[in-house]
Design a protein around this motif. Structure first.
Motif, PDB file in Angstrom:
ATOM      1  N   GLU A   1       0.834  -1.203   0.000  1.00  0.00           N
ATOM      2  CA  GLU A   1       0.000   0.000   0.000  1.00  0.00           C
ATOM      3  C   GLU A   1       0.869   1.253   0.000  1.00  0.00           C
ATOM      4  O   GLU A   1       0.596   2.213  -0.731  1.00  0.00           O
TER       5      GLU A   1
ATOM      6  N   ARG B   1       2.199   1.939  -3.358  1.00  0.00           N
ATOM      7  CA  ARG B   1       1.220   2.570  -4.239  1.00  0.00           C
ATOM      8  C   ARG B   1       1.211   4.089  -4.023  1.00  0.00           C
ATOM      9  O   ARG B   1       1.228   4.867  -4.982  1.00  0.00           O
TER      10      ARG B   1
ATOM     11  N   TYR C   1       5.731  -2.669  -9.115  1.00  0.00           N
ATOM     12  CA  TYR C   1       4.666  -2.802  -8.118  1.00  0.00           C
ATOM     13  C   TYR C   1       3.752  -3.972  -8.469  1.00  0.00           C
ATOM     14  O   TYR C   1       3.395  -4.792  -7.612  1.00  0.00           O
TER      15      TYR C   1
ATOM     16  N   HIS D   1       2.903  -7.290  -6.284  1.00  0.00           N
ATOM     17  CA  HIS D   1       1.516  -7.662  -6.007  1.00  0.00           C
ATOM     18  C   HIS D   1       1.254  -9.116  -6.436  1.00  0.00           C
ATOM     19  O   HIS D   1       0.715  -9.916  -5.662  1.00  0.00           O
TER      20      HIS D   1
END
Lengths: 225, 225
Positions: free
Chosen positions: B117, B120, B180, B184
């Motif tokens: 998170e 992000r 990213y 993930h």
DNA sequence: AGTTCCATACTACCATACAAGTATGGTAGT
DNA sequence: ACTACCATACTTGTATGGTAGTATGGAACT
């Protein structure tokens, strides 16, 4: 005629470092032994400064632990780190021997042959210490041939803990002949470019050649943490 | 109320070490920069002794090279070692993520979620530096979850060279979004116990996230050896 | 007798002075 | 003009004195 070590005219400090490291890995200085800057300075007939320098380097490698204002002592063997070192070495050696099967300089192959011959002689002489060193050299040559010398050096550092337990393991009279056969067969696999076979061999080889931790811990409980 | 850092009441020496290391890895002190015990001692308002201690430690990590009686300077980036570090990291991370797929503590999974998170958010803010650190943290957590913290520490040491080139690489505006997505998907693969998929992902991830050496060498020829 | 307190003898840490090797710039000699 | 040489100002390496924190043993007190 000049001094043979023309590169190190003043190596006073580096000398005590090397000596201490050797003794620690040899278990001549067993884990838990208390060290003292002043005392070791006396032993080596130097001042405390180079001794202190050595302690700093040894501490960074995890061979000693220094407690400020309390003392310095030879670190206990951390069985977690030993297991990690084993893991790390297995992964890297398996990858390296695959590389070796793809391409390996002829000269290094000859050096490996020579090393194997020395191993044979050492086994005949029942010289465990020399066999231990030749084994290390064999694996180092593999890394060197794949241009992974730096990787080997890093492994060596973590081996600070692993090697001490392997020294203990020497007392259990390991099956050197079997390990010699492994080396021999691995070398043959490299020449045949048999990557899969070589990797399998290496895996078994390392699992066999690396000590049985719980047993050692039982025999020398005060050496471990 | 006690001092919060009760463990390090006197950390004068360790402080300059941390500071110098930070600056070297940051490239604030570019490769080749001449250092001097006396001068840095002046800068930090301490004597030469703790500075010297720092130099010894940095030298052991290969971050500086010290030539006796000639001087000390920040080491040039050794492209051979960078490549080796990349190799080493690939092998170990592939093995580790396979372990993670087999078993991984729930708490660490949650930490990885939180880290993602933050990644992000960092991407939204175009904060490359923080993203870099979060990336490092992500991989470190993987090792920690597999109880391979020590292995990660050893890697970090070799990363002395690799990380500096990765700092250079930041200037080329890497595709953080892609990285990213990799993170993930890797995390998802771990939860699904898909070892093969995770390993493949990791391999591609590392090959992408690790810099294009020849290009960097061309842009900063004086930084390399 | 048992407990508390303090002097003492350690420890690592830091600052400083000295020793020894090296690069450099100016000078004397060719 | 050019070269060889040497004083000098650097560098790191080593030795040593002093400081502060810690463990320990004995004495004084309860």
């Amino acid at each position: 005629m000049k001094d043979p070590q023309l590169k190190q005219p003043l190596a006073a400090g580096a000398l005590v470092y090397a000596s201490l490291k050797e003794q620690i890995v040899n278990l001549t200085l067993p884990p838990g032994t208390a060290l003292s800057e002043k005392e070791t300075a006396l032993q080596y007939q130097v001042s405390r400064t180079p001794v202190r320098e050595s302690f700093v380097r040894l501490a960074q490698e995890g061979l000693v632990v220094v407690l400020p204002q309390r003392g310095t002592r030879v670190s206990l063997i951390d069985s977690e780190l030993v297991e990690e070192a084993r893991f790390m070495r297995e992964q890297l050696e398996r990858a390296v021997i695959r590389l070796a099967c793809d391409r390996f300089p002829e000269e290094l192959l000859l050096q490996l042959d020579a090393n194997l011959e020395e191993q044979r002689l050492s086994i005949q002489k029942h010289d465990s210490k020399q066999m231990f060193e030749l084994d290390e050299e064999f694996h180092r040559l593999l890394f060197q041939g794949c241009r992974k010398q730096g990787t080997w050096n890093v492994i060596q550092q973590m081996n600070a803990h692993l090697n001490r337990s392997r020294i203990l393991w020497l007392a259990s009279d390991p099956d050197w002949l079997k390990l010699y056969e492994h080396h021999h067969t691995m070398l043959k696999a490299i020449r045949l470019h048999d990557a899969d076979g070589a990797e399998r061999l290496m895996q078994e080889h390392l699992r066999l050649s690396i000590s049985d931790l719980p047993k050692l811990k039982e025999q020398h409980p005060d050496f471990f943490r």
